[in-house]
Design a protein around this motif. Structure first.
Motif, PDB file in Angstrom:
ATOM      1  N   THR A  77       0.847  -1.184   0.000  1.00  0.00           N
ATOM      2  CA  THR A  77       0.000   0.000   0.000  1.00  0.00           C
ATOM      3  C   THR A  77       0.889   1.243   0.000  1.00  0.00           C
ATOM      4  O   THR A  77       2.104   1.143   0.198  1.00  0.00           O
ATOM      5  N   THR A  78       0.286   2.406  -0.218  1.00  0.00           N
ATOM      6  CA  THR A  78       1.058   3.644  -0.294  1.00  0.00           C
ATOM      7  C   THR A  78       1.902   3.844   0.961  1.00  0.00           C
ATOM      8  O   THR A  78       1.444   3.658   2.085  1.00  0.00           O
ATOM      9  N   THR A  79       3.152   4.243   0.732  1.00  0.00           N
ATOM     10  CA  THR A  79       4.165   4.297   1.787  1.00  0.00           C
ATOM     11  C   THR A  79       4.863   5.650   1.754  1.00  0.00           C
ATOM     12  O   THR A  79       5.023   6.252   0.687  1.00  0.00           O
ATOM     13  N   THR A  80       5.269   6.129   2.930  1.00  0.00           N
ATOM     14  CA  THR A  80       6.094   7.337   2.986  1.00  0.00           C
ATOM     15  C   THR A  80       7.410   7.011   3.665  1.00  0.00           C
ATOM     16  O   THR A  80       7.512   6.046   4.426  1.00  0.00           O
ATOM     17  N   ALA A  81       8.414   7.822   3.398  1.00  0.00           N
ATOM     18  CA  ALA A  81       9.740   7.636   3.994  1.00  0.00           C
ATOM     19  C   ALA A  81      10.345   9.004   4.285  1.00  0.00           C
ATOM     20  O   ALA A  81      10.214   9.933   3.485  1.00  0.00           O
ATOM     21  N   SER A  82      10.999   9.110   5.434  1.00  0.00           N
ATOM     22  CA  SER A  82      11.635  10.374   5.809  1.00  0.00           C
ATOM     23  C   SER A  82      12.884  10.086   6.618  1.00  0.00           C
ATOM     24  O   SER A  82      13.029   9.022   7.222  1.00  0.00           O
ATOM     25  N   ALA A  83      13.791  11.059   6.643  1.00  0.00           N
ATOM     26  CA  ALA A  83      15.049  10.916   7.395  1.00  0.00           C
ATOM     27  C   ALA A  83      15.429  12.262   8.001  1.00  0.00           C
ATOM     28  O   ALA A  83      15.061  13.325   7.483  1.00  0.00           O
ATOM     29  N   ARG A  84      16.169  12.196   9.109  1.00  0.00           N
ATOM     30  CA  ARG A  84      16.636  13.423   9.764  1.00  0.00           C
ATOM     31  C   ARG A  84      18.052  13.213  10.288  1.00  0.00           C
ATOM     32  O   ARG A  84      18.437  12.095  10.639  1.00  0.00           O
ATOM     33  N   ILE A  85      18.799  14.293  10.326  1.00  0.00           N
ATOM     34  CA  ILE A  85      20.161  14.250  10.865  1.00  0.00           C
ATOM     35  C   ILE A  85      20.100  14.359  12.387  1.00  0.00           C
ATOM     36  O   ILE A  85      19.471  15.263  12.933  1.00  0.00           O
ATOM     37  N   VAL A  86      20.748  13.430  13.071  1.00  0.00           N
ATOM     38  CA  VAL A  86      20.797  13.414  14.532  1.00  0.00           C
ATOM     39  C   VAL A  86      22.050  14.121  15.046  1.00  0.00           C
ATOM     40  O   VAL A  86      22.020  14.817  16.062  1.00  0.00           O
ATOM     41  N   ARG A  87      23.139  13.930  14.342  1.00  0.00           N
ATOM     42  CA  ARG A  87      24.424  14.515  14.758  1.00  0.00           C
ATOM     43  C   ARG A  87      25.271  14.744  13.526  1.00  0.00           C
ATOM     44  O   ARG A  87      25.326  13.898  12.632  1.00  0.00           O
ATOM     45  N   GLU A  88      25.931  15.899  13.477  1.00  0.00           N
ATOM     46  CA  GLU A  88      26.781  16.210  12.332  1.00  0.00           C
ATOM     47  C   GLU A  88      28.095  16.794  12.813  1.00  0.00           C
ATOM     48  O   GLU A  88      28.124  17.660  13.691  1.00  0.00           O
ATOM     49  N   GLY A  89      29.182  16.284  12.252  1.00  0.00           N
ATOM     50  CA  GLY A  89      30.503  16.800  12.558  1.00  0.00           C
ATOM     51  C   GLY A  89      31.341  16.835  11.294  1.00  0.00           C
ATOM     52  O   GLY A  89      30.893  16.427  10.217  1.00  0.00           O
TER      53      GLY A  89
END
Length: 283
Positions: A77-89
């Protein structure tokens, strides 16, 4: 799900729509007709992670660690996907990603992207013995052409799945299918999706695939040189219905890392390939 044009077969796991990602027929699992396989789910998570890194302006990083939890069956069925940065160096970007259906998270991923640098000069022990290599060129289509996954086991390399239902050491060579129709499959998307086939090469025995994986762990020292790559089982241990399988990941120039899956016995729905049924992706 959007209908597939009968005159143009859409060779991908998903089609992009206004609502999200609509799974195409190739995304269907062999466990259940209404269930999506892990190759498609993992590929969609990798796409979200990669886009987040690109949007942050961080290029040239290596996705050195990638972990997926497959804790709910993803439906067709229809699906969504997302991502986020937790830590950046300066040398590291750490991210989380989720795949959702009907407002519920069905899978999640974490990834660490690292900046490459000059190699360390010292010598370190590595496992002895031969490294895996691709099948003979005569068995492969031209680069860029998609093909049925090729396996080797107690039987030699072939795309005859019935020949490989045995207790031998399994390996596979595959060309990754695009995650989204109309988009090119990147090397990271390729290795992240094919990594789910670790369950095939480590759990496939003389009675079929009797375990279903609940996760994927992928560790890489570099990206693959293309969307064509392989997996070879290095170990399988099991006790009381829980199995751990590990595979070596390799491309045309050599090994690039390892993949591990933790699986549960699923003998009531064993995927029996003795009749030569061709998997759409993996179980």
């Amino acid at each position: 799900m959007l209908p597939v044009d009968e005159n143009t077969f859409q060779f991908a796991w998903f089609q992009l729509s206004e609502a999200g990602f609509d799974p195409l027929p190739l995304a269907q699992s062999l466990w259940r007709d209404d269930q999506m396989h892990g190759v498609a789910v993992s590929g969609l998570l990798a796409r979200a992670l990669e886009h987040a890194v690109i949007d942050a302006g961080r290029t040239g990083l290596v996705p050195a660690r990638y972990h997926v939890d497959l804790f709910r069956p993803a439906r067709m069925t229809t699906t969504t996907a997302s991502a986020r940065i937790v830590r950046e160096g300066p040398r590291l970007v750490l991210l989380d990603a989720v795949v959702e259906q009907d407002g519920e998270v069905v899978a999640r991923a974490g990834a660490t992207f690292l900046a490459s640098s000059a190699a360390a000069p010292g010598q370190v022990w590595s496992a002895p013995g031969e490294r895996p290599t691709p099948p003979p060129a005569a068995l492969l289509p031209e680069p860029g052409e998609h093909h049925v996954p090729i396996f080797a086991s107690a039987a030699p390399w072939s795309d005859s799945f019935g020949d490989h239902q045995n207790a031998g050491r399994h390996q596979t060579w595959q060309t990754a299918i695009p995650i989204v129709y109309g988009e090119e499959c990147t090397p990271f998307q390729a290795v992240a999706s094919i990594a789910d086939a670790t369950s095939m090469v480590t759990n496939w025995g003389d009675r079929g695939v009797e375990h279903i994986n609940t996760d994927i762990d992928l560790a890489l020292c570099r990206l693959p040189d293309s969307s064509r790559l392989g997996l070879r089982a290095t170990d399988h241990v099991a006790a009381d219905g829980i199995a751990v399988g590990t595979a070596e990941v390799f491309d045309s120039t050599g090994p690039i890392g390892t993949a591990t899956v933790t699986s549960l016995a699923n003998t009531r729905r064993t995927v029996d390939l003795s009749a030569g049924v061709e998997p759409r992706g993996t179980a």
